[in-house]
Scaffold this active site. Sequence first.
Site, short mmCIF file in Angstrom:
data_model
loop_
_atom_site.label_atom_id
_atom_site.label_comp_id
_atom_site.label_asym_id
_atom_site.label_seq_id
_atom_site.Cartn_x
_atom_site.Cartn_y
_atom_site.Cartn_z
N ASP A 256 31.09 15.52 12.70
CA ASP A 256 30.45 15.82 14.59
C ASP A 256 28.79 16.64 13.82
O ASP A 256 28.62 17.54 12.59
CB ASP A 256 31.64 17.03 15.29
CG ASP A 256 32.62 16.70 15.60
OD1 ASP A 256 32.63 15.12 15.06
OD2 ASP A 256 33.20 17.24 15.90
N ASP A 257 28.00 16.77 15.00
CA ASP A 257 26.92 17.65 15.96
C ASP A 257 25.52 16.79 14.36
O ASP A 257 24.60 17.90 15.17
CB ASP A 257 27.26 19.55 15.07
CG ASP A 257 28.31 19.51 15.57
OD1 ASP A 257 28.90 19.24 16.05
OD2 ASP A 257 28.74 20.96 15.17
N HIS A 307 28.73 12.95 21.03
CA HIS A 307 29.45 14.17 20.96
C HIS A 307 28.52 14.93 21.90
O HIS A 307 28.41 16.79 21.96
CB HIS A 307 29.45 14.54 19.85
CG HIS A 307 29.92 16.00 19.32
ND1 HIS A 307 31.24 16.29 19.80
CD2 HIS A 307 29.29 17.35 18.29
CE1 HIS A 307 31.67 17.99 19.13
NE2 HIS A 307 30.41 17.96 18.39
N HIS A 311 26.12 19.62 22.57
CA HIS A 311 26.96 20.64 22.19
C HIS A 311 27.35 21.85 23.85
O HIS A 311 27.29 22.60 23.40
CB HIS A 311 26.51 21.06 20.91
CG HIS A 311 28.06 21.40 20.44
ND1 HIS A 311 28.47 22.43 20.55
CD2 HIS A 311 28.43 20.09 19.12
CE1 HIS A 311 30.01 22.13 19.53
NE2 HIS A 311 29.72 21.19 18.98
N TYR A 348 33.98 21.27 21.20
CA TYR A 348 35.27 21.92 20.99
C TYR A 348 36.62 21.79 21.58
O TYR A 348 37.10 22.50 21.34
CB TYR A 348 34.55 23.16 22.22
CG TYR A 348 33.07 23.66 22.16
CD1 TYR A 348 32.72 24.79 20.85
CD2 TYR A 348 32.54 23.26 23.04
CE1 TYR A 348 31.37 24.90 20.82
CE2 TYR A 348 31.50 24.50 22.70
CZ TYR A 348 30.51 24.91 21.84
OH TYR A 348 29.00 25.08 22.05
N HIS A 401 32.00 18.56 9.66
CA HIS A 401 30.77 18.38 10.45
C HIS A 401 29.52 17.66 9.09
O HIS A 401 30.10 18.67 7.96
CB HIS A 401 30.95 19.91 10.08
CG HIS A 401 31.61 20.04 12.43
ND1 HIS A 401 32.63 20.78 11.43
CD2 HIS A 401 31.61 20.18 13.21
CE1 HIS A 401 33.40 20.95 12.64
NE2 HIS A 401 32.45 21.17 13.81
#
Length: 450
Positions: A256-257, A307, A311, A348, A401
């Site tokens: 992720d991210d 994603h 965020h 989240y 991540h």
Amino acid sequence: MLKKIPFRRIRWPGWVVLAAIGLSFLYGMTQLVEAIRFEPESNSGSPLTIDFKTDNENTDTYTMSIKIPVMEDQHIKKPIQGWINDEKRAFLQEVKENKSQFGSGSRAHLVIQADSRKSAGDTIHILLHSYQLVDDVRGEEHVKTFTINTAEKKIITLPDIMETSEEAVNMIQKRLTGHPGDKVQKAFQNPASWNWTLNNEALTLYFNGIDEAGPTEVQIPIHVILPYLKEKTAGALKVAGTSVEPGEKYVALTFDDGPDPDVTPRILKVLKDHDVHATFFMLGSQAEKYPDIAKEVAEAGHEIGNHSDHHKDLTKIRKEEMTQEVLASSRKIMSATGQLPTVLRPPYGAINNEVEALAHDNGSSLVLWSVDSLDWKNKNVNAIHSTVQKEMAPGAIILLHDVHPTTADALPGLLTMLEKEGYEFLTVSQLQSKLAVETASPFYGNMKKG
């Protein structure tokens, strides 16, 4: 507008030079189309043998190089030859209308390439790719596919192999978010005219006239399109088993991210060294900021997920802002990678009915995780290894991540540990197919029992 330059009579030595230049250009154009045309499938063998011949024409004002399928059956041959003739006719009309703009030694060019691919059961695809260059400023590209049922010796269309209900068409259309709406609507009017190929991995659609850059390709993973396929077609596909048998151990790695300019390339190298494909849930803002890194992820064969853009907790913002977060991210990821993400992981892991409805309306699977590596919290290699090993179960989705250096540090040992325990690595979509997951529901992967 090009400056009009009148033709001049050229002596024979000049014609020799021009002929050599023209042949070199034609060869280069053919190689260009070879490079951008459809990649051959690994299972391209087919029960029907199709030969190809290439016709070349070389005149003072144009060149043509056309690869033509050679078949005895006139019912199949006639429409294919008809499309080729239409392309030639349109090209020659363009040449006629623009002839006055050609300078000395300038000519127009038409290249048509052809390829065949195995599909499901007794069907094969013939793919034709046409490239026209008339005014030396821009070229026109067209794609045409013909799908042949070799047992019945007839050409079939998309509605012959799948339902084209409003739900199915909308699901496909949503994958063209960011393209001109009026052109998309026009292209979607008649599913029987769509250009398509189908194999064990995906349904691929090719739309002409939506984007000026050339044909628009839409690829829909097989697990997404499978519910819409007719029973005979679905049964003929050799789709990976839709359940995990006792003793089988599969796991999906997710990141992720990202993309991140420092960490993501390190992770890509480790995955390549272990011959592992993963799913990267990108932030649209990061993909826009680092498009080269995002593209590198896609080109390495990894699955791309959405994603959100920045965020934000999607359950704590207005519906309009939530929609913008998801759709803007999708457009940015598409622009950077050439792939429209079909899996969505909300930041989240926060979901509610509106988030689920948004994913469903945009044809996306809602994906969470069953093993949190806690790499975002415990930035320690041993802690990451210990956490994953403690929570692992066959069919798990591991949350990692690609923005923390310690995650890249931990990855080689993590992969080695899982390999020694007998795990095989799949993308999220592949794992969904293995577990026969309903893609409309949130997908967590399998959790450890007890």
